[in-house]
Design an enzyme around this catalytic site. Structure first.
Site, PDB file in Angstrom:
ATOM      1  CG  ASP A  16      27.344 156.380  53.925  1.00 44.21           C
ATOM      2  OD1 ASP A  16      27.975 155.414  54.400  1.00 44.21           O
ATOM      3  OD2 ASP A  16      26.396 156.262  53.128  1.00 44.21           O
ATOM      4  CB  ILE A  17      32.089 154.598  56.915  1.00 47.68           C
ATOM      5  CG1 ILE A  17      33.590 154.281  56.948  1.00 47.68           C
ATOM      6  CG2 ILE A  17      31.246 153.327  56.944  1.00 47.68           C
ATOM      7  CD1 ILE A  17      34.066 153.674  58.260  1.00 47.68           C
ATOM      8  CG  ASN A  30      26.947 140.314  64.066  1.00 46.79           C
ATOM      9  OD1 ASN A  30      27.231 139.202  63.623  1.00 46.79           O
ATOM     10  ND2 ASN A  30      26.023 141.082  63.522  1.00 46.79           N
ATOM     11  N   GLY A  38      22.684 148.710  61.047  1.00 44.20           N
ATOM     12  CA  GLY A  38      23.644 149.797  61.240  1.00 44.20           C
ATOM     13  C   GLY A  38      24.685 149.856  60.132  1.00 44.20           C
ATOM     14  CB  VAL A  39      28.204 150.987  60.228  1.00 44.23           C
ATOM     15  CG1 VAL A  39      28.924 150.039  61.166  1.00 44.23           C
ATOM     16  CG2 VAL A  39      29.171 151.546  59.190  1.00 44.23           C
ATOM     17  CG  ASP A  40      27.613 144.162  59.748  1.00 36.03           C
ATOM     18  OD1 ASP A  40      28.203 143.963  58.666  1.00 36.03           O
ATOM     19  OD2 ASP A  40      27.439 143.264  60.599  1.00 36.03           O
ATOM     20  CB  THR A 128      28.687 154.418  69.868  1.00 35.84           C
ATOM     21  OG1 THR A 128      28.737 154.778  68.481  1.00 35.84           O
ATOM     22  CG2 THR A 128      30.070 154.456  70.465  1.00 35.84           C
ATOM     23  N   GLY A 129      26.327 152.110  68.528  1.00 35.57           N
ATOM     24  CA  GLY A 129      24.966 152.015  68.010  1.00 35.57           C
ATOM     25  C   GLY A 129      24.213 150.925  68.750  1.00 35.57           C
TER      26      GLY A 129
HETATM   27  P1  ADP Z   1      27.577 148.542  66.868  1.00 42.60           P
HETATM   28  O1  ADP Z   1      26.761 147.269  66.766  1.00 42.60           O
HETATM   29  O2  ADP Z   1      29.071 148.274  66.928  1.00 42.60           O
HETATM   30  O3  ADP Z   1      27.094 149.439  67.961  1.00 42.60           O
HETATM   31  P2  ADP Z   1      26.202 150.135  64.795  1.00 42.60           P
HETATM   32  O4  ADP Z   1      26.337 149.977  63.324  1.00 42.60           O
HETATM   33  O5  ADP Z   1      24.889 149.834  65.420  1.00 42.60           O
HETATM   34  O6  ADP Z   1      27.403 149.253  65.436  1.00 42.60           O
HETATM   35  O7  ADP Z   1      26.598 151.617  65.196  1.00 42.60           O
HETATM   36  C1  ADP Z   1      27.915 152.085  65.220  1.00 42.60           C
HETATM   37  C2  ADP Z   1      27.944 153.511  64.711  1.00 42.60           C
HETATM   38  O8  ADP Z   1      27.923 153.496  63.277  1.00 42.60           O
HETATM   39  C3  ADP Z   1      26.760 154.380  65.149  1.00 42.60           C
HETATM   40  O9  ADP Z   1      27.270 155.650  65.559  1.00 42.60           O
HETATM   41  C4  ADP Z   1      25.958 154.532  63.850  1.00 42.60           C
HETATM   42  O10 ADP Z   1      25.279 155.774  63.813  1.00 42.60           O
HETATM   43  C5  ADP Z   1      27.070 154.528  62.829  1.00 42.60           C
HETATM   44  N1  ADP Z   1      26.701 154.276  61.428  1.00 42.60           N
HETATM   45  C6  ADP Z   1      25.594 153.701  60.909  1.00 42.60           C
HETATM   46  N2  ADP Z   1      25.666 153.704  59.556  1.00 42.60           N
HETATM   47  C7  ADP Z   1      26.839 154.303  59.209  1.00 42.60           C
HETATM   48  C8  ADP Z   1      27.489 154.641  57.984  1.00 42.60           C
HETATM   49  N3  ADP Z   1      26.948 154.346  56.789  1.00 42.60           N
HETATM   50  N4  ADP Z   1      28.699 155.280  58.046  1.00 42.60           N
HETATM   51  C9  ADP Z   1      29.277 155.570  59.233  1.00 42.60           C
HETATM   52  N5  ADP Z   1      28.718 155.286  60.407  1.00 42.60           N
HETATM   53  C10 ADP Z   1      27.514 154.665  60.404  1.00 42.60           C
END
Ligand code: ADP
Length: 184
Positions: A16-17, A30, A38-40, A128-129
């Protein structure tokens, strides 16, 4: 898994980043910079409102953040002192400049980190999400771009890819092994 490029350690790990303690973590944001899923979403939840406050100030100054660009804010309550927000491309089949825009997102993030004198940066797998970029293709672009950057610039000590799930980790590990085989 790790490699040394020039003077920089490049590592891949699964996790988890938001828990990383590098000087900065990169957010796959975005263009609105107003948070999302997602990660955002995870970064804004973990870092608290100070991050969104600074994002709003940036947007009021420069407008929406174009795809492939990057800006930096506080890390708020995160262990990382900074968040670098970048916008990767939405996947439209690969013939709309997606690889160039994805490479630019990584390059501009590294450039912002260097300009701030930061020593360590963590990246998620940008695009990639929700943005639908095929992970295998994205991994190659991401790693090639970072490796090329580190061949030219040696002020960063560590760049980490933090891959959330095992499948994405394995995809990046295979791509890195293909680009820089471990010869022992
Ligand atoms: P994007 O809109 O750029 O595709 P996403 O957040 O939907 O971004 O996904 C990008 C990647 O981040 C995916 O592989 C997702 O599984 C991953 N991700 C989601 N949450 C976390 C986190 N807490 N730490 C690291 N990676 C994450």
């Amino acid at each position: 898994m790790d490699r040394v490029i020039n003077k920089t350690k490049l590592s891949l790990l699964q996790g988890d980043i938001t828990r990383q303690s590098t000087d900065a973590i990169v957010n796959a944001a975005n263009s609105s910079l107003m948070g999302g899923g997602g990660v955002d979403g995870a970064i804004h939840r973990a870092g608290g409102p100070a991050i969104l406050e600074e994002c709003k100030q940036i947007v009021s100054r420069i407008g929406r953040l174009p795809t492939g660009e990057a800006v930096i804010t506080t890390g708020g309550n995160l262990k990382a002192r900074h968040v670098i927000h970048t916008v990767g491309p939405v996947w439209h089949g690969g013939h709309s400049g997606e690889p160039e825009l994805l490479a630019s997102a990584y390059r501009q993030s590294l450039r912002v980190a260097m300009e701030r004198g930061l020593k360590s940066v963590s990246f998620p797998s940008i695009s990639t999400g929700a943005f639908g970029y095929p992970a295998r293709l994205a991994a190659t672009v991401a790693l090639e771009t970072v490796i090329a950057f580190l061949h030219q610039e040696e002020s960063l000590e560590e760049v980490v890819f933090v891959l959330f799930d095992d499948a994405t980790y394995q995809t990046y590990a295979q791509a890195l092994e293909g680009l820089l085989p471990n010869t022992g």
